[in-house]
Design a protein around this motif. Structure first.
Motif, mmCIF file in Angstrom:
data_model
loop_
_atom_site.group_PDB
_atom_site.id
_atom_site.type_symbol
_atom_site.label_atom_id
_atom_site.label_comp_id
_atom_site.label_asym_id
_atom_site.label_seq_id
_atom_site.Cartn_x
_atom_site.Cartn_y
_atom_site.Cartn_z
ATOM 1 N N HIS A 102 3.902 0.184 2.651
ATOM 2 C CA HIS A 102 3.924 -0.943 3.598
ATOM 3 C C HIS A 102 2.817 -1.919 3.235
ATOM 4 O O HIS A 102 1.889 -1.565 2.521
ATOM 5 N N HIS B 282 0.848 -1.200 0.000
ATOM 6 C CA HIS B 282 0.000 0.000 0.000
ATOM 7 C C HIS B 282 0.878 1.243 0.000
ATOM 8 O O HIS B 282 1.903 1.290 0.674
ATOM 9 N N HIS C 211 -9.016 3.688 8.805
ATOM 10 C CA HIS C 211 -8.732 2.839 9.963
ATOM 11 C C HIS C 211 -7.879 3.544 11.005
ATOM 12 O O HIS C 211 -7.351 4.625 10.765
ATOM 13 N N HIS D 69 -6.547 7.245 9.909
ATOM 14 C CA HIS D 69 -5.954 7.364 8.563
ATOM 15 C C HIS D 69 -6.974 6.920 7.531
ATOM 16 O O HIS D 69 -7.734 5.997 7.770
ATOM 17 N N HIS E 123 1.047 4.626 1.219
ATOM 18 C CA HIS E 123 0.396 5.434 2.243
ATOM 19 C C HIS E 123 0.553 6.924 1.936
ATOM 20 O O HIS E 123 1.667 7.444 1.903
ATOM 21 N N HIS F 147 -4.417 3.628 12.789
ATOM 22 C CA HIS F 147 -3.087 3.192 12.353
ATOM 23 C C HIS F 147 -2.250 2.592 13.481
ATOM 24 O O HIS F 147 -1.041 2.386 13.327
ATOM 25 N N HIS G 175 -7.304 6.280 3.114
ATOM 26 C CA HIS G 175 -6.563 6.143 1.862
ATOM 27 C C HIS G 175 -7.135 7.053 0.776
ATOM 28 O O HIS G 175 -8.278 7.487 0.854
ATOM 29 N N HIS H 184 -0.554 -4.343 3.623
ATOM 30 C CA HIS H 184 -1.882 -4.047 4.175
ATOM 31 C C HIS H 184 -2.753 -5.295 4.165
ATOM 32 O O HIS H 184 -3.949 -5.247 3.879
ATOM 33 N N TRP I 51 5.029 6.937 2.330
ATOM 34 C CA TRP I 51 5.695 5.648 2.583
ATOM 35 C C TRP I 51 4.861 4.492 2.068
ATOM 36 O O TRP I 51 3.705 4.688 1.665
#
Ligand code: C2O
Ligand code: CU
Ligand code: CU
Length: 489
Positions: A169, A129, A471, A421, A131, A473, A423, A171, A167
């Motif tokens: 990461h 993902h 969601h 957070h 971010h 974080h 998206h 998911h 960044w």
């Protein structure tokens, strides 16, 4: 209604259990300024219990662009199982992109067409993902976009947002916490005309340093295993030892002049309160989604999980060879050694970028998101994540006001701070409990702390199609279900 009752009873039991096993409920330093109390993710002031010789700060390499066309970029990542000695002589299992731990920096230009080939060389599923990046739901790398072992995912998108430090990461549903903790994350830096035109440090690794701050919990054998106890479900998985770019107690030589740091809180759950040991002032120049309008002077930076900040610090008052330390809640975790005077002289710009402030009047709809529950029952609006359920339907290109409230665990132990957070967009914070946000939050934000009892109003426009996540974080909360889905069409 039944559902709420169940949450309540499960919550109550957890609270009692946690009480019994929590020896001391510490005060939360630094919370005075916010005016809220309680326990939570501030509480474990990490002492580097692992005492170690200082090691040089690793600087993540910038990933090579495989496409010669200047308008296009192609990057290759592969996620692998590995191991690493955070503590010399003590090996622990890790995950990394193109290496043992963390990943390279993906650096792109605004306007560029980007293709990223991500190969999963692990023996478990993953996703990747971006971010903070504004791309379609299909390319966003959420829990629906699984890359199976041996497969290569090929997300492609055009960069269409201001210069920023973002960044990437994994998911994966229920597994984000573990994969990130073991090492899967990296920076994604966007450059544009504004960043190119500013008279600020931009020599990567020389006067412009990425600092990915994380925490680790080492057992007696020096292993950093990810085993969740009840306390970890409550407050998120937190460790006592801070690491920067994967190194414990690192040092780096910085020029005797103005230096830029790009900070990422890459921790699963911990909130950092960063200062310099001599209390020197610095300027924050960028928040999550890009430059602020003008530099904000501060002496302490609070950074929640997934938040980023770029800061400028001037060391020209020091002598070559002097040392400065970076502290979290008063404990040093990183050393800066003042090097030679830099040949480049910078003057702090008055104006960084022009931000178009969104008008409340333009918002067509208001939505509410309430953090509730504790431990395994954490939820948003009474619902836990369900991949087959879309929680909110949004209209493409609409401007919306989202109200985010933190009512989780209230009245029991003072609650927990939850970082919200979402998206696919960048927000502007309208107010916190009716008050304007702090100057360093007056800019683009994709993640923001919501303190117990607090209610935030944020505004955003949703210009990307598809299904996206919102969601908490704290990754253990996210994995437990404190997440929902919205569809833009
Ligand atoms: Cu940092 Cu849903 O992500
Ligand atoms: Cu995200
Ligand atoms: Cu949370």
């Amino acid at each position: 209604m039944k559902r709420y009752l169940a949450f309540f009873w499960i919550g109550l039991v957890i609270v009692l259990v946690a009480f019994i096993y929590t020896p001391v409920i510490r005060d939360m330093p630094g919370m005075e300024s916010r005016g809220q109390g309680g326990m939570g993710n501030f509480s474990q002031a990490p002492q580097n219990t692992v005492s170690m010789e200082a090691t040089p700060l690793p600087i993540p390499p910038i990933l090579e662009d495989q496409n010669p066309d200047p308008q296009k970029a192609e990057f290759h990542l592969s996620a692998k199982q590995s191991s690493k000695e955070f503590i010399p002589g003590k090996e622990t299992e890790t995950l990394g992109y193109n290496g043992d731990y963390l990943g390279p920096v993906i650096r792109v230009q605004r306007g560029e067409d980007v293709l990223i080939k991500v190969t999963n060389r692990m023996d478990e599923d993953t996703t990747i993902h971006w971010h903070g990046l504004e791309v379609s739901g299909e390319m966003d790398g959420g829990p629906h976009s699984v890359i199976e072992p041996g497969e290569t995912g090929k997300p492609a998108f055009t960069i269409n947002q201001p210069a920023a430090t973002l960044w990437y990461h994994p998911h994966l549903l229920h597994k984000t916490g573990e994969q990130v903790y073991k090492g899967l994350s990296g920076l994604l830096i966007i450059d544009d005309n504004v960043s190119a035109g500013l008279d600020i440090p931009k020599d990567y690794g020389l006067n412009d340093f990425p600092l990915i701050i994380q925490d680790k919990r080492f057992d007696s054998e020096g292993k950093a295993t990810y085993d969740l106890g009840m306390r970890d479900l409550m407050m998120g998985f937190q460790g006592e030892t801070l690491i920067v770019n994967g190194a414990i107690n690192p040092f780096v030589e910085v020029p005797r002049g103005m230096v830029r740091f790009r900070l990422l809180n890459g921790s699963n759950a911990q909130i950092y309160e960063l200062t310099f040991n001599d209390q020197r002032a610095f300027h924050q120049i960028a928040s999550d989604g890009g430059f602020l309008e003008s530099p904000v002077q501060m002496e302490k930076l609070v950074l929640g999980p997934a938040e980023r900040a770029e800061i400028l610090v001037n060391f020209s008052d020091l002598k070559t060879g002097d040392e400065i330390q970076l502290l979290n809640q008063g404990s040093a975790f990183m050393n800066l050694v003042i090097g030679k005077e830099s040949d480049k002289k910078f003057t702090l710009p008055n104006q960084l970028a022009k931000i178009e402030w969104m008008d409340e009047e333009e918002a067509s709809i208001k939505r509410e998101f309430v953090f509730q529950g504790m431990g395994p029952s954490v939820n948003i609006n009474g619902k836990q994540m369900d991949m087959s359920r879309i929680d909110e339907e949004l209209e493409l290109n609409g401007t919306e006001i989202w109200e985010i409230a933190n009512e989780s665990g209230m009245g029991m132990m003072g609650g927990t701070v939850h970082p919200f957070h979402a998206h696919g967009t960048q927000f502007q914070i309208l107010d916190r409990n009716g008050n304007p946000p702090a100057p360093n939050e007056q800019g683009w934000k994709d993640t923001f702390l919501v303190y117990p009892g607090e209610r935030l109003r944020v505004i955003a426009s949703f210009d990307q199609k598809g299904v996206f996540m919102y969601h908490c974080h704290i990754l253990e909360h996210e994995d437990a279900g404190m997440m929902g889905q919205f569809r833009v069409q």
